[in-house]
Design an enzyme around this catalytic site. Structure first.
Site, PDB file in Angstrom:
ATOM      1  N   LYS A 184       0.758  -1.038   0.164  1.00 33.58           N
ATOM      2  CA  LYS A 184      -0.045   0.037  -0.007  1.00 33.58           C
ATOM      3  C   LYS A 184       0.978   1.247   0.284  1.00 33.58           C
ATOM      4  O   LYS A 184       1.585   1.589   1.132  1.00 33.58           O
ATOM      5  CB  LYS A 184      -0.792   0.165   1.522  1.00 33.58           C
ATOM      6  CG  LYS A 184      -1.584   1.163   1.543  1.00 33.58           C
ATOM      7  CD  LYS A 184      -2.414   1.756   0.546  1.00 33.58           C
ATOM      8  CE  LYS A 184      -3.041   3.109   0.967  1.00 33.58           C
ATOM      9  NZ  LYS A 184      -2.011   4.542   0.734  1.00 33.58           N
ATOM     10  N   GLU A 264       7.783   1.303  12.181  1.00 32.95           N
ATOM     11  CA  GLU A 264       8.796   2.452  12.217  1.00 32.95           C
ATOM     12  C   GLU A 264       8.075   3.603  12.152  1.00 32.95           C
ATOM     13  O   GLU A 264       7.397   4.206  11.363  1.00 32.95           O
ATOM     14  CB  GLU A 264       9.759   2.195  10.797  1.00 32.95           C
ATOM     15  CG  GLU A 264      11.031   2.640  10.941  1.00 32.95           C
ATOM     16  CD  GLU A 264      11.094   4.080  10.430  1.00 32.95           C
ATOM     17  OE1 GLU A 264      11.090   4.845  11.361  1.00 32.95           O
ATOM     18  OE2 GLU A 264      11.457   4.318   9.378  1.00 32.95           O
ATOM     19  N   LEU A 265       8.304   4.329  13.432  1.00 34.92           N
ATOM     20  CA  LEU A 265       7.358   5.195  13.724  1.00 34.92           C
ATOM     21  C   LEU A 265       7.872   6.666  14.023  1.00 34.92           C
ATOM     22  O   LEU A 265       9.000   6.902  13.419  1.00 34.92           O
ATOM     23  CB  LEU A 265       6.392   4.968  14.953  1.00 34.92           C
ATOM     24  CG  LEU A 265       5.716   3.655  14.915  1.00 34.92           C
ATOM     25  CD1 LEU A 265       5.119   2.832  16.008  1.00 34.92           C
ATOM     26  CD2 LEU A 265       4.849   3.588  13.658  1.00 34.92           C
ATOM     27  N   ARG A 292      17.371  17.469   5.148  1.00 33.58           N
ATOM     28  CA  ARG A 292      16.945  16.144   4.088  1.00 33.58           C
ATOM     29  C   ARG A 292      15.413  16.519   4.093  1.00 33.58           C
ATOM     30  O   ARG A 292      14.724  16.152   5.117  1.00 33.58           O
ATOM     31  CB  ARG A 292      17.440  14.978   4.508  1.00 33.58           C
ATOM     32  CG  ARG A 292      17.733  13.979   3.689  1.00 33.58           C
ATOM     33  CD  ARG A 292      18.578  12.852   4.518  1.00 33.58           C
ATOM     34  NE  ARG A 292      18.325  11.540   3.871  1.00 33.58           N
ATOM     35  CZ  ARG A 292      17.708  10.577   4.695  1.00 33.58           C
ATOM     36  NH1 ARG A 292      17.645  10.576   6.068  1.00 33.58           N
ATOM     37  NH2 ARG A 292      17.670   9.317   4.128  1.00 33.58           N
ATOM     38  N   CYS A 298      11.635  10.901   9.582  1.00 31.77           N
ATOM     39  CA  CYS A 298      11.430  10.806  10.943  1.00 31.77           C
ATOM     40  C   CYS A 298      12.847  10.633  11.744  1.00 31.77           C
ATOM     41  O   CYS A 298      12.694  10.757  12.874  1.00 31.77           O
ATOM     42  CB  CYS A 298      10.591   9.356  11.110  1.00 31.77           C
ATOM     43  SG  CYS A 298      11.668   8.045  10.223  1.00 31.77           S
ATOM     44  N   GLU A 395       6.994  16.284  17.007  1.00 28.58           N
ATOM     45  CA  GLU A 395       7.780  15.976  15.927  1.00 28.58           C
ATOM     46  C   GLU A 395       7.342  17.083  14.890  1.00 28.58           C
ATOM     47  O   GLU A 395       6.157  17.223  14.203  1.00 28.58           O
ATOM     48  CB  GLU A 395       7.428  14.767  15.105  1.00 28.58           C
ATOM     49  CG  GLU A 395       8.413  14.289  14.121  1.00 28.58           C
ATOM     50  CD  GLU A 395       8.015  12.822  13.692  1.00 28.58           C
ATOM     51  OE1 GLU A 395       6.913  12.463  13.982  1.00 28.58           O
ATOM     52  OE2 GLU A 395       9.014  12.208  13.077  1.00 28.58           O
TER      53      GLU A 395
HETATM   54  C1  SIN Z   1      12.347   7.917   7.385  1.00 28.71           C
HETATM   55  O1  SIN Z   1      12.268   9.221   7.784  1.00 28.71           O
HETATM   56  O2  SIN Z   1      11.247   7.513   7.564  1.00 28.71           O
HETATM   57  C2  SIN Z   1      13.471   7.233   7.213  1.00 28.71           C
HETATM   58  C3  SIN Z   1      14.708   7.973   6.676  1.00 28.71           C
HETATM   59  C4  SIN Z   1      15.922   7.171   6.611  1.00 28.71           C
HETATM   60  O3  SIN Z   1      15.692   5.950   6.084  1.00 28.71           O
HETATM   61  O4  SIN Z   1      16.963   7.755   6.384  1.00 28.71           O
END
Ligand code: SIN
Length: 489
Positions: A184, A264-265, A292, A298, A395
């Site tokens: 998805k 992965e949050l 970036r 995240c 965040e």
């Molecule tokens: C993310 O921000 O979700 C991943 C960033 C990364 O893998 O460097």
């Protein structure tokens, strides 16, 4: 203004859903629009899958699972290696897509394609290195074997901020392990996934491998896909990258089926600068860790915790560096900062900056919404920020760097850990003893010492506390798609 997509890419881009090796429209015929966030113009329409489409995709993944898990690891490895080669060869086309739908500057998009391809190469190598265990039981009564089996069909839900890298680091280990999948893509960035899925589909077909190994269901509603699949006992794995809030909802929905989950949050990364830091390196790392994808990662540095003795100098240099960034359409030459992903993102960033300023923060640069089409926010440095300002506790997901000062290492550590998140932390210091103390004490799954970037396909990416469960990348990433099976012999 540059056209968002080269005609060669646009002409061959699948806009349907991929089920059992065939691209087709959604059953309802519905479509949804994909925008270029740098212009706010619609660039494509793609199939809008619903619950019935999601079930079709799972049917295909279930049908392909048995033949795929029995396919020799070397064959799976070769497939992934061929996909890696194609992604590298088509870097410019894919980067153009990433920029068109996600907004990031082309140089960043190219770097993302290389990063994504690296996951595919890494897992093409890991596919033939899945180890088990054999030993004699301590009582000497039997032997113990631990075998590894693919967990089964997986639902992979990807975010919009890295439209190729996040999907690659889920699909590659899943396929290497022998799992099939329903993907998805994010509502805002389904085009890159379609392109990559077509590369995989073509390789599967060319090698006469099961067609339903990878299925893709773009949808304007993630729930329409996740809800029917999470209660379907044939689904055995969920991997999600996105917000902690949505992750918690998905975990609850996955609980009745006792699904294997990887989450992965969100994050709230502290970026610590000690008095003994190399300030030039710290500013360079700060720009990298913060800017970036315009701060929409995240792992973005969210809070700059700086020793009081160097805070003025660090803030001055960071402000100068931010003022040197060039905002614009990611496909235009010289642009180093693209837009945010959508209007709501700009509104949210503007709101937390305004709240900080009302609370006494000083806006050293930025703090404005540029008057131009698209969803832009100016790179912003804030100093004198209250530790309880939302820009510090939440965040940000935008190009805003709040600077907070500390007086000693204990205070730095206390501030760094004062968050429910625990994804990543960065620290700049020349003191190796301190670096090791931080490595032991900072509550984060990843720690960058004198580095503004930790991400690497060969390393375990993931967080502690509310930042997630499980790891992606490295040797651990494939474990998420394997069940250990103990045999007493
Ligand atoms: C993310 O921000 O979700 C991943 C960033 C990364 O893998 O460097």
């Amino acid at each position: 203004m540059t056209s968002p997509l080269p005609p060669t890419v646009a002409a061959h881009l699948p806009t349907g859903m991929l089920v059992g090796g065939r691209w087709r429209a959604a059953r309802s015929g519905a479509t949804f629009e994909v925008e270029d966030p740098a212009t706010a113009r619609t660039i494509f329409e793609v199939a809008d899958a619903d619950e019935a489409d999601a079930r079709d995709a799972l049917d295909a993944a279930v049908e392909a699972f048995d033949p795929w898990r029995r396919t020799a690891p070397r064959v799976r490895s070769d497939l992934l290696r061929a996909v890696f080669d194609t992604l590298v060869a088509r870097t410019d086309d894919i980067a153009a897509l990433v920029t068109a739908e996600g907004g990031k500057p082309l140089a960043e998009s190219r770097a993302e394609v290389a990063y994504a391809a690296e996951y595919v190469r890494w897992y093409s190598e890991q596919a033939v290195r899945v180890d088990g265990l054999a030993r004699r039981a301590p009582a000497g009564t039997h032997h113990q074997l631990v075998l590894r089996r693919p967990v089964g069909p997986a639902l992979l839900i990807a975010p919009w901020n890295f439209p190729i890298a996040m999907i690659a680091r889920k699909i590659a280990p899943a396929l290497a392990a022998g799992c099939t999948c329903v993907v998805k893509p994010a509502r805002l960035t389904p085009l890159t996934t379609a392109y990559v899925a077509e590369v995989i589909r073509a390789e599967l077909e060319a090698r006469d491998l099961p067609a339903g190994v990878v299925n893709v269901v773009p949808s304007s509603s993630a729930r329409r896909i996740s809800e029917p699949l999470l209660v379907d006992p044939r689904l055995r794995k969920l991997s999600f990258t996105g917000s902690t809030e949505v992750g918690a909802t998905l975990l609850a929905a996955a609980a009745p089926s006792i699904l294997r989950t990887s989450m992965e949050l969100g994050g709230n990364a502290p970026f610590l600068v000690f008095a003994d830091a190399d300030l030039d390196a710290a500013v360079e790392g700060a720009v990298q860790a913060k800017m970036r994808n315009s701060g929409q990662t995240c792992v973005a540095a969210n809070r700059f915790l700086v020793h009081a003795s160097v805070a003025d100098e660090f803030s001055r240099r960071l402000t100068r560096a931010f003022e040197g960034l060039v905002l614009g359409h990611g496909a235009d030459d010289g642009v180093t900062v693209g837009p945010l992903i959508e209007r709501a993102a700009v509104e949210r960033v503007a709101e937390v900056v305004a709240q900080a300023a009302d609370g006494g923060a000083r806006v050293r640069t930025g703090g404005t919404v540029p008057r131009r089409a698209g969803y832009f926010y100016a790179p912003t440095v804030l100093t004198d920020v209250a530790p309880d300002a939302r820009v510090v506790t939440e965040e940000i997901f935008g190009p805003v760097a709040p600077v907070v000062t500390f007086d000693d290492e204990d205070e730095a550590l206390r501030l760094a850990n004062a968050t429910p998140f625990g994804l990543v932390a960065y620290a700049y210091t020349r003191d190796v003893g301190r670096a090791m103390r931080l490595a032991d004490e900072v509550q984060a799954g990843m720690i960058g010492i004198n580095r503004g970037m930790v991400s690497d396909a060969s390393a375990p990416f993931g967080g502690l506390k509310t930042s997630g469960l499980g790891r992606e990348g490295g040797e651990l990433g494939i474990e998420e798609y394997l069940d250990p099976v103990y045999v007493a012999l």
